[in-house]
Design a protein around this motif. Sequence first.
Motif, PDB file in Angstrom:
ATOM      1  N   UNK B  85      46.933  -1.376  46.098  1.00 37.01           N
ATOM      2  CA  UNK B  85      45.727  -1.794  46.812  1.00 37.01           C
ATOM      3  C   UNK B  85      45.539  -0.837  47.972  1.00 37.01           C
ATOM      4  N   UNK B  86      44.307  -0.466  48.204  1.00 37.06           N
ATOM      5  CA  UNK B  86      44.001   0.438  49.304  1.00 37.06           C
ATOM      6  C   UNK B  86      43.639  -0.408  50.517  1.00 37.06           C
ATOM      7  N   UNK B  87      44.525  -0.393  51.476  1.00 32.43           N
ATOM      8  CA  UNK B  87      44.296  -1.213  52.666  1.00 32.43           C
ATOM      9  C   UNK B  87      43.480  -0.404  53.661  1.00 32.43           C
ATOM     10  N   UNK B  88      42.462  -1.018  54.270  1.00 31.00           N
ATOM     11  CA  UNK B  88      41.661  -0.279  55.249  1.00 31.00           C
ATOM     12  C   UNK B  88      42.498  -0.003  56.506  1.00 31.00           C
ATOM     13  N   UNK B  89      42.264   1.105  57.133  1.00 31.83           N
ATOM     14  CA  UNK B  89      41.289   2.148  56.779  1.00 31.83           C
ATOM     15  C   UNK B  89      41.822   3.075  55.687  1.00 31.83           C
ATOM     16  N   UNK B  90      40.967   3.364  54.719  1.00 35.70           N
ATOM     17  CA  UNK B  90      41.375   4.179  53.582  1.00 35.70           C
ATOM     18  C   UNK B  90      41.139   5.657  53.890  1.00 35.70           C
ATOM     19  N   UNK B  91      42.111   6.445  53.532  1.00 31.07           N
ATOM     20  CA  UNK B  91      41.935   7.889  53.681  1.00 31.07           C
ATOM     21  C   UNK B  91      41.305   8.422  52.404  1.00 31.07           C
ATOM     22  N   UNK B  92      40.130   9.015  52.530  1.00 26.68           N
ATOM     23  CA  UNK B  92      39.403   9.454  51.334  1.00 26.68           C
ATOM     24  C   UNK B  92      38.732  10.789  51.570  1.00 26.68           C
ATOM     25  N   UNK B  93      38.542  11.525  50.504  1.00 26.81           N
ATOM     26  CA  UNK B  93      37.863  12.826  50.575  1.00 26.81           C
ATOM     27  C   UNK B  93      36.942  12.944  49.377  1.00 26.81           C
ATOM     28  N   UNK B  94      35.674  13.233  49.663  1.00 23.80           N
ATOM     29  CA  UNK B  94      34.684  13.390  48.603  1.00 23.80           C
ATOM     30  C   UNK B  94      34.365  14.864  48.433  1.00 23.80           C
ATOM     31  N   UNK B  95      34.513  15.331  47.233  1.00 27.83           N
ATOM     32  CA  UNK B  95      34.196  16.729  46.930  1.00 27.83           C
ATOM     33  C   UNK B  95      33.333  16.739  45.679  1.00 27.83           C
ATOM     34  N   UNK B  96      32.012  16.697  45.896  1.00 23.36           N
ATOM     35  CA  UNK B  96      31.042  16.617  44.807  1.00 23.36           C
ATOM     36  C   UNK B  96      31.366  15.415  43.914  1.00 23.36           C
ATOM     37  N   UNK B  97      31.887  15.675  42.739  1.00 21.07           N
ATOM     38  CA  UNK B  97      32.137  14.567  41.808  1.00 21.07           C
ATOM     39  C   UNK B  97      33.542  13.996  41.909  1.00 21.07           C
ATOM     40  N   UNK B  98      34.312  14.536  42.835  1.00 17.98           N
ATOM     41  CA  UNK B  98      35.713  14.112  42.902  1.00 17.98           C
ATOM     42  C   UNK B  98      35.985  13.348  44.185  1.00 17.98           C
ATOM     43  N   UNK B  99      36.626  12.229  44.005  1.00 19.22           N
ATOM     44  CA  UNK B  99      37.004  11.385  45.124  1.00 19.22           C
ATOM     45  C   UNK B  99      38.528  11.347  45.187  1.00 19.22           C
ATOM     46  N   UNK B 100      39.070  11.807  46.308  1.00 16.04           N
ATOM     47  CA  UNK B 100      40.523  11.806  46.475  1.00 16.04           C
ATOM     48  C   UNK B 100      40.908  10.698  47.442  1.00 16.04           C
ATOM     49  N   UNK B 101      41.800   9.832  46.980  1.00 19.09           N
ATOM     50  CA  UNK B 101      42.219   8.690  47.789  1.00 19.09           C
ATOM     51  C   UNK B 101      43.711   8.779  48.070  1.00 19.09           C
ATOM     52  N   UNK B 102      44.077   8.389  49.266  1.00 22.75           N
ATOM     53  CA  UNK B 102      45.484   8.437  49.661  1.00 22.75           C
ATOM     54  C   UNK B 102      45.926   7.050  50.113  1.00 22.75           C
ATOM     55  N   UNK B 103      46.682   6.341  49.286  1.00 18.63           N
ATOM     56  CA  UNK B 103      47.170   5.014  49.689  1.00 18.63           C
ATOM     57  C   UNK B 103      48.175   5.132  50.831  1.00 18.63           C
ATOM     58  N   UNK B 104      48.412   4.000  51.451  1.00 20.88           N
ATOM     59  CA  UNK B 104      49.372   3.951  52.547  1.00 20.88           C
ATOM     60  C   UNK B 104      50.794   3.848  51.981  1.00 20.88           C
ATOM     61  N   UNK B 105      51.136   4.719  51.113  1.00 25.11           N
ATOM     62  CA  UNK B 105      52.448   4.762  50.470  1.00 25.11           C
ATOM     63  C   UNK B 105      52.696   6.223  50.137  1.00 25.11           C
ATOM     64  N   UNK B 106      53.415   6.917  50.991  1.00 30.53           N
ATOM     65  CA  UNK B 106      53.547   8.372  50.807  1.00 30.53           C
ATOM     66  C   UNK B 106      54.176   8.747  49.472  1.00 30.53           C
ATOM     67  N   UNK B 107      55.034   7.903  48.935  1.00 30.21           N
ATOM     68  CA  UNK B 107      55.691   8.250  47.666  1.00 30.21           C
ATOM     69  C   UNK B 107      54.760   8.049  46.485  1.00 30.21           C
ATOM     70  N   UNK B 108      53.671   7.317  46.662  1.00 28.09           N
ATOM     71  CA  UNK B 108      52.703   7.107  45.577  1.00 28.09           C
ATOM     72  C   UNK B 108      51.852   8.351  45.400  1.00 28.09           C
ATOM     73  N   UNK B 109      51.550   9.005  46.512  1.00 24.59           N
ATOM     74  CA  UNK B 109      50.794  10.244  46.438  1.00 24.59           C
ATOM     75  C   UNK B 109      49.296  10.034  46.423  1.00 24.59           C
ATOM     76  N   UNK B 110      48.576  11.109  46.730  1.00 25.39           N
ATOM     77  CA  UNK B 110      47.114  11.080  46.669  1.00 25.39           C
ATOM     78  C   UNK B 110      46.665  11.145  45.224  1.00 25.39           C
ATOM     79  N   UNK B 111      45.516  10.545  44.962  1.00 24.44           N
ATOM     80  CA  UNK B 111      44.983  10.521  43.598  1.00 24.44           C
ATOM     81  C   UNK B 111      43.536  11.002  43.635  1.00 24.44           C
ATOM     82  N   UNK B 112      43.236  11.974  42.808  1.00 21.84           N
ATOM     83  CA  UNK B 112      41.868  12.501  42.727  1.00 21.84           C
ATOM     84  C   UNK B 112      41.225  12.010  41.447  1.00 21.84           C
ATOM     85  N   UNK B 113      40.071  11.360  41.612  1.00 16.79           N
ATOM     86  CA  UNK B 113      39.337  10.842  40.459  1.00 16.79           C
ATOM     87  C   UNK B 113      38.043  11.634  40.295  1.00 16.79           C
TER      88      UNK B 113
END
Lengths: 298, 138
Positions: B85-113
């Motif tokens: 679950x992404x707890x607010x505040x969410x760290x996110x980056x939008x790059x055209x069609x790609x949304x990169x999200x970083x959960x508050x769990x460093x070992x889970x890693x960022x995910x780009x969709x």
Amino acid sequence: MPDLPDPVNLAVPAFISLVLLEMLVARIRGRHRYDPKDTLTSLALGLGSTIAGVLSAGAVIGMAWWFWNHRVFDIPYVWWAWGLCFVLDDLAYYAFHRSAHRVRWFWASHVIHHSSQHYNLSTALRQTWTGFLSLAFIFRLPLFLIGFPPAMVLFCGGINLIYQFWIHTEMIGRMPRWFEAVMNTPSHHRVHHATNPRYLDKNYAGVFIVWDRMFGSFVREHDDDRPRYGIVKNLGSYNVLWAAFHEWAGIAKDVWKAPGIGNKLRYIIAPPGWSHDGSRDSSETIRARWHARLQHDG
Amino acid sequence: MNWLLLAGSLAGVLGLALVARLLGLGEEARIVNAEHALAVADEVDSGFDPVAVAVDRAGYAALLRDRVGQLLLIRAHGGHFVGRRLMPPVEARLDRNQLTLTPDDPMFGSVTLNLGAHAAEWASRMRNMGDVGTMTDA
């Protein structure tokens, strides 16, 4: 006093051979049953566990001897003592194992073994590095106090561990009914490793499944509810150190942040998933939600 | 400690992992469609009740939202899936069609969709709900 070998050490070549055999079968029957990275993590954890065991052996054996020197009975190395020791050691294992799932302090050590989302013979070797820290050995101390010689108890414990190796597989379906009724089996243990709501915190047996039947913790495997393995909040990482210590880190973080001494203590000893504000899931809440859904849908 | 035994054990560990790789064992899980994403989400987090779902075009991950705007991020982990679950505040980056999200769990890693045109919609909704702590638009 007989000079007894460590049976687990003797079984290592068999462990390796059977893992190889299972891999070959997986190549034919389902490559998804293994993941090279997951296997490496599991085996590395197993190796680390062996090292940790060697480092703490002196203290554990010292304690065993201290308790045995205060024993109630003098139990000799005779056939009935071996049988009784094995059965009681398995009962002690059940008690330890149930605690390892219901008390977060013990869970922090045991969770390592459950942290793979695969279920194969390499998972059997995925063992804890922090067994001594969690004081898991205390469940065996009564056996020494009763009078079973430490060497006998430790040998029986080794046989118990060796038995549990082969049940960590999906390659075997069900054993004959009479066997499933009494012994721990791959089917029973798949349930134990599963995170399906029906299966959470069930089947704690080492060798004899009768303890689960006696103490109300038994659930059979359902063909229409295939086990999903791992932990409620899977790691998503192959990092060996994270696998070994993540729950300890979680306890430390929760205790630091928890309001009040009572809550701090509960974050250490309450069942995994307990939270002071009810914000997390425990196996009870997951199962209750599942039951409610079944009733709603049914 | 028997160092020879230790070295042999380490060789055994590495050898077995190598055999697993040489045999081509393992598979990469992928999310096939929205329905699959919903099923995976239920397995990953049975307490999450999604009303909207966006699936990465490669099927590597999915983002789900429930009625109150909570977000669940699921991604492949080898042959299985994991979620947070992404707890607010969410760290996110939008790059055209790609949304990169970083959960508050460093070992889970960022995910780009890769969400196509929907990436901006999801980013906008997250921003409007105040979920986003750090949002960068490339």
